[in-house]
Write a protein that holds these residues in place. Structure first.
Motif, PDB file in Angstrom:
ATOM      1  N   THR A  79       4.954  -0.486  -4.900  1.00 11.94           N
ATOM      2  CA  THR A  79       5.336   0.756  -5.571  1.00 11.94           C
ATOM      3  C   THR A  79       6.087   0.557  -6.874  1.00 11.94           C
ATOM      4  OG1 THR A  79       7.366   0.857  -4.279  1.00 11.94           O
ATOM      5  CG2 THR A  79       5.460   1.999  -3.377  1.00 11.94           C
ATOM      6  N   THR A  80       6.444  -0.677  -7.242  1.00 18.32           N
ATOM      7  CA  THR A  80       7.172  -0.898  -8.477  1.00 18.32           C
ATOM      8  C   THR A  80       6.191  -1.150  -9.610  1.00 18.32           C
ATOM      9  OG1 THR A  80       9.139  -1.749  -7.396  1.00 18.32           O
ATOM     10  CG2 THR A  80       8.812  -2.394  -9.669  1.00 18.32           C
ATOM     11  N   PHE A  81       6.173  -0.232 -10.582  1.00 23.98           N
ATOM     12  CA  PHE A  81       5.293  -0.365 -11.735  1.00 23.98           C
ATOM     13  C   PHE A  81       6.062  -0.744 -12.988  1.00 23.98           C
ATOM     14  CE2 PHE A  81       3.575   2.987  -8.919  1.00 23.98           C
ATOM     15  CZ  PHE A  81       2.465   2.298  -8.450  1.00 23.98           C
ATOM     16  N   ILE A  82       7.373  -0.715 -12.916  1.00 25.23           N
ATOM     17  CA  ILE A  82       8.200  -1.064 -14.061  1.00 25.23           C
ATOM     18  C   ILE A  82       8.224  -2.586 -14.216  1.00 25.23           C
ATOM     19  CG2 ILE A  82      10.527  -1.010 -15.030  1.00 25.23           C
ATOM     20  CD1 ILE A  82       9.149   1.665 -15.044  1.00 25.23           C
ATOM     21  N   THR A  83       7.826  -3.056 -15.386  1.00 27.09           N
ATOM     22  CA  THR A  83       7.862  -4.499 -15.647  1.00 27.09           C
ATOM     23  C   THR A  83       9.041  -4.898 -16.523  1.00 27.09           C
ATOM     24  OG1 THR A  83       6.407  -4.234 -17.571  1.00 27.09           O
ATOM     25  CG2 THR A  83       5.359  -4.692 -15.441  1.00 27.09           C
ATOM     26  N   GLU A  84       9.628  -3.905 -17.221  1.00 22.98           N
ATOM     27  CA  GLU A  84      10.785  -4.202 -18.050  1.00 22.98           C
ATOM     28  C   GLU A  84      11.673  -2.975 -18.183  1.00 22.98           C
ATOM     29  OE1 GLU A  84       9.279  -5.422 -21.828  1.00 22.98           O
ATOM     30  OE2 GLU A  84       8.552  -3.430 -22.372  1.00 22.98           O
ATOM     31  N   PHE A  85      12.937  -3.233 -18.470  1.00 22.79           N
ATOM     32  CA  PHE A  85      13.912  -2.172 -18.707  1.00 22.79           C
ATOM     33  C   PHE A  85      14.391  -2.271 -20.152  1.00 22.79           C
ATOM     34  CE2 PHE A  85      14.178  -2.781 -14.114  1.00 22.79           C
ATOM     35  CZ  PHE A  85      14.166  -1.480 -13.655  1.00 22.79           C
ATOM     36  N   PHE A  86      14.940  -1.166 -20.642  1.00 16.92           N
ATOM     37  CA  PHE A  86      15.481  -1.139 -22.001  1.00 16.92           C
ATOM     38  C   PHE A  86      16.957  -0.779 -21.945  1.00 16.92           C
ATOM     39  CE2 PHE A  86      16.551   0.871 -26.067  1.00 16.92           C
ATOM     40  CZ  PHE A  86      16.079  -0.088 -26.961  1.00 16.92           C
ATOM     41  N   ILE A  87      17.802  -1.648 -22.522  1.00 13.44           N
ATOM     42  CA  ILE A  87      19.243  -1.403 -22.568  1.00 13.44           C
ATOM     43  C   ILE A  87      19.525  -0.362 -23.651  1.00 13.44           C
ATOM     44  CG2 ILE A  87      21.520  -2.420 -22.905  1.00 13.44           C
ATOM     45  CD1 ILE A  87      20.093  -3.496 -20.459  1.00 13.44           C
ATOM     46  N   VAL A  88      19.966   0.822 -23.266  1.00 12.92           N
ATOM     47  CA  VAL A  88      20.225   1.900 -24.226  1.00 12.92           C
ATOM     48  C   VAL A  88      21.552   1.695 -24.933  1.00 12.92           C
ATOM     49  CG1 VAL A  88      20.613   4.390 -24.479  1.00 12.92           C
ATOM     50  CG2 VAL A  88      18.799   3.558 -22.966  1.00 12.92           C
ATOM     51  N   GLY A  89      22.560   1.213 -24.225  1.00 18.36           N
ATOM     52  CA  GLY A  89      23.897   1.096 -24.802  1.00 18.36           C
ATOM     53  C   GLY A  89      24.598   2.440 -24.739  1.00 18.36           C
ATOM     54  N   PHE A  90      25.002   2.952 -25.894  1.00 23.33           N
ATOM     55  CA  PHE A  90      25.656   4.266 -25.971  1.00 23.33           C
ATOM     56  C   PHE A  90      24.606   5.316 -26.357  1.00 23.33           C
ATOM     57  CE2 PHE A  90      28.862   1.087 -26.944  1.00 23.33           C
ATOM     58  CZ  PHE A  90      29.903   1.449 -26.104  1.00 23.33           C
ATOM     59  N   PRO A  91      24.205   6.177 -25.420  1.00 22.53           N
ATOM     60  CA  PRO A  91      23.127   7.139 -25.713  1.00 22.53           C
ATOM     61  C   PRO A  91      23.438   8.080 -26.871  1.00 22.53           C
ATOM     62  CG  PRO A  91      23.573   7.045 -23.363  1.00 22.53           C
ATOM     63  CD  PRO A  91      24.657   6.279 -24.031  1.00 22.53           C
ATOM     64  N   GLY A  92      24.715   8.442 -27.062  1.00 27.79           N
ATOM     65  CA  GLY A  92      25.072   9.398 -28.106  1.00 27.79           C
ATOM     66  C   GLY A  92      25.305   8.790 -29.477  1.00 27.79           C
ATOM     67  N   GLN A  95      12.838  -8.927 -13.696  1.00 20.63           N
ATOM     68  CA  GLN A  95      13.545 -10.058 -13.079  1.00 20.63           C
ATOM     69  C   GLN A  95      14.817 -10.405 -13.851  1.00 20.63           C
ATOM     70  OE1 GLN A  95      10.263  -9.977 -13.716  1.00 20.63           O
ATOM     71  NE2 GLN A  95       9.463  -9.874 -11.610  1.00 20.63           N
ATOM     72  N   LEU A  96      14.744 -10.382 -15.196  1.00 23.57           N
ATOM     73  CA  LEU A  96      15.928 -10.706 -15.992  1.00 23.57           C
ATOM     74  C   LEU A  96      17.005  -9.638 -15.860  1.00 23.57           C
ATOM     75  CD1 LEU A  96      14.483 -12.194 -19.316  1.00 23.57           C
ATOM     76  CD2 LEU A  96      15.760 -13.387 -17.518  1.00 23.57           C
ATOM     77  N   CYS A  97      16.576  -8.365 -15.769  1.00 24.12           N
ATOM     78  CA  CYS A  97      17.544  -7.292 -15.576  1.00 24.12           C
ATOM     79  C   CYS A  97      18.243  -7.450 -14.227  1.00 24.12           C
ATOM     80  CB  CYS A  97      16.838  -5.936 -15.658  1.00 24.12           C
ATOM     81  SG  CYS A  97      17.959  -4.517 -15.740  1.00 24.12           S
ATOM     82  N   LEU A  98      17.462  -7.799 -13.218  1.00 19.41           N
ATOM     83  CA  LEU A  98      18.030  -8.015 -11.885  1.00 19.41           C
ATOM     84  C   LEU A  98      18.985  -9.208 -11.897  1.00 19.41           C
ATOM     85  CD1 LEU A  98      17.563  -6.560  -9.132  1.00 19.41           C
ATOM     86  CD2 LEU A  98      16.020  -8.441  -8.543  1.00 19.41           C
ATOM     87  N   MET A  99      18.615 -10.247 -12.642  1.00 21.71           N
ATOM     88  CA  MET A  99      19.480 -11.429 -12.741  1.00 21.71           C
ATOM     89  C   MET A  99      20.758 -11.100 -13.491  1.00 21.71           C
ATOM     90  SD  MET A  99      18.580 -15.181 -14.358  1.00 21.71           S
ATOM     91  CE  MET A  99      17.132 -15.298 -13.308  1.00 21.71           C
ATOM     92  N   GLY A 117      25.421 -10.467  -4.232  1.00 25.00           N
ATOM     93  CA  GLY A 117      24.094 -10.799  -3.722  1.00 25.00           C
ATOM     94  C   GLY A 117      23.590  -9.778  -2.722  1.00 25.00           C
ATOM     95  N   ILE A 118      24.502  -9.183  -1.950  1.00 27.04           N
ATOM     96  CA  ILE A 118      24.098  -8.165  -0.968  1.00 27.04           C
ATOM     97  C   ILE A 118      23.459  -6.972  -1.660  1.00 27.04           C
ATOM     98  CG2 ILE A 118      24.955  -6.517   0.751  1.00 27.04           C
ATOM     99  CD1 ILE A 118      27.151  -8.573   1.434  1.00 27.04           C
ATOM    100  N   SER A 119      24.171  -6.418  -2.676  1.00 30.21           N
ATOM    101  CA  SER A 119      23.642  -5.240  -3.362  1.00 30.21           C
ATOM    102  C   SER A 119      22.455  -5.590  -4.254  1.00 30.21           C
ATOM    103  CB  SER A 119      24.739  -4.551  -4.178  1.00 30.21           C
ATOM    104  OG  SER A 119      25.394  -5.471  -5.005  1.00 30.21           O
ATOM    105  N   THR A 120      22.410  -6.814  -4.796  1.00 28.26           N
ATOM    106  CA  THR A 120      21.249  -7.224  -5.601  1.00 28.26           C
ATOM    107  C   THR A 120      19.993  -7.293  -4.751  1.00 28.26           C
ATOM    108  OG1 THR A 120      22.629  -8.488  -7.141  1.00 28.26           O
ATOM    109  CG2 THR A 120      20.300  -9.034  -7.071  1.00 28.26           C
ATOM    110  N   SER A 121      20.120  -7.821  -3.539  1.00 28.94           N
ATOM    111  CA  SER A 121      18.959  -7.891  -2.648  1.00 28.94           C
ATOM    112  C   SER A 121      18.459  -6.499  -2.280  1.00 28.94           C
ATOM    113  CB  SER A 121      19.317  -8.680  -1.382  1.00 28.94           C
ATOM    114  OG  SER A 121      20.350  -8.027  -0.645  1.00 28.94           O
ATOM    115  N   LEU A 122      19.381  -5.543  -2.138  1.00 29.56           N
ATOM    116  CA  LEU A 122      18.985  -4.163  -1.855  1.00 29.56           C
ATOM    117  C   LEU A 122      18.260  -3.547  -3.055  1.00 29.56           C
ATOM    118  CD1 LEU A 122      22.215  -2.851  -0.066  1.00 29.56           C
ATOM    119  CD2 LEU A 122      20.027  -3.422   1.004  1.00 29.56           C
TER     120      LEU A 122
END
Length: 327
Positions: free
Chosen positions: A7-20, A97-101, A159-164
């Motif tokens: 069910t995971t289709f996201i391959t990358e995330f984007f760091i927004v920083g400060f949205p405003g 994977q890098l975001c998770l790391m 590690g507990i919350s990362t695995s979740l």
């Protein structure tokens, strides 16, 4: 096949920083974070090199400072380069994977710093309240073992919350509304009911903060009581001065964190996303900037070693100039 793969289709995330933040300020913010990064690296690296090259610093108190310096360097190296890249080059993309790391190491170094400050508070407690027992309990060998243990154990709770988080499905938005990948930002993007995971992550984070914080408060209360009993007023002022600066950094590290965590549960007390991110950046980066000044360079022994270094360098430079002239 696991739920994530299905069910995971996201391959990358984007760091927004400060949205405003408006685009015309991107270069300025990037420069500010770059300057902070350089200050943290330089300030902590000076002490690390000093510790490695000066055997006289291989004592329990300085071993704690060394671990704090290495942890601060590790945290800012994990958090800041991608954020700087986001504002200077509009490149805030991280693979799943890098975001998770990054998320794992952000919380790892946060946990580690909390435990190191607990050890530091206990060290001060024993030195001031039980000075005769201090050399017995706080040996170099003991401190190396304790700091080695917390470097390993600090990996468990994140590690507990990362695995979740790794098992959650991500199939929609990929914008991380923060300056780095963290539990709250990633969980908010999951396309499933994550209330149980959020509860577990919050419980783990609360324990990681409250457990060391309770020891720190106990230590400093005991120190205050012991200092009050000191007959020498000059001794009182010196001890209070040292403890006050350390307690100020501890307060900056913990109080904003508690404020950010409890705000969602307090009616009529809401932070907008930019305010929340600003507080997060403040309590994660400011202590790393000032820790070398508070814990290291205010220490008389370290100042003397730095002066010795400078005099050696000046003498070496003078000798080279003399040799060059004679040639």
């Amino acid at each position: 096949m696991s739920q994530k793969n299905e069910t995971t289709f996201i391959t990358e995330f984007f760091i927004v920083g400060f949205p405003g933040l408006r685009p015309e300020y991107y270069n300025l913010i990037g420069a500010i974070f770059f300057s902070i990064y350089v200050m943290i690296i330089m300030g902590n690296s000076i002490f690390i090199v000093l510790f490695v090259t000066e055997p006289s610093l291989h004592k329990p108190m300085y071993i704690i400072m060394l671990n704090l310096a290495v942890s601060d360097v590790g945290f800012c190296t994990v958090a800041l380069p991608k954020l700087i890249s986001r504002y200077w080059f509009n490149n805030g993309y991280l693979s799943f994977q890098l975001c998770l790391m990054q998320r794992q190491f952000i919380h790892y170094f946060g946990t580690l710093n909390s435990l190191i400050m607990m050890i530091m508070a206990i060290d001060r407690y024993l030195a001031i309240c039980h000075p005769l027992r201090y050399p017995v309990y706080m040996t170099t060998r003991t401190m190396k073992f304790v700091t080695g243990f917390i470097w390993v154990s600090a990996m468990i709770f994140p590690g507990i919350s990362t695995s979740l988080t790794a098992k959650m499905p991500f199939c929609g938005p990929n914008l991380i509304m923060n300056c780095f990948c963290d539990t709250v930002s990633m969980n908010s993007l999951a396309c499933a009911d994550v209330s149980s995971q959020n509860y577990i992550s919050t419980s783990v984070a609360t324990f990681v903060l409250l457990f060391p914080f309770s020891f720190i408060i106990f230590s400093y209360i005991s120190i205050v009581v012991a200092v009050i009993k000191i007959a020498n007023i000059q001794g009182r002022l010196k001890t209070f001065s040292t403890c006050a600066t350390q307690l100020a950094i501890v307060s900056i590290y913990y109080i904003p964190r508690f404020f950010v965590y409890v705000t969602p549960y307090i009616p009529n007390l809401k932070l907008n996303i930019d305010q929340k991110i600003s507080l997060t950046v403040f309590y994660t980066l400011f202590p790393a900037m000032v820790n070398p000044l508070i814990y290291c360079f205010r220490t008389k022994e370290i100042r003397q070693l730095l002066l010795k270094w400078c005099s050696r360098k000046k003498t070496f430079s003078h000798n080279n100039n003399v040799v060059s002239v004679s040639k």
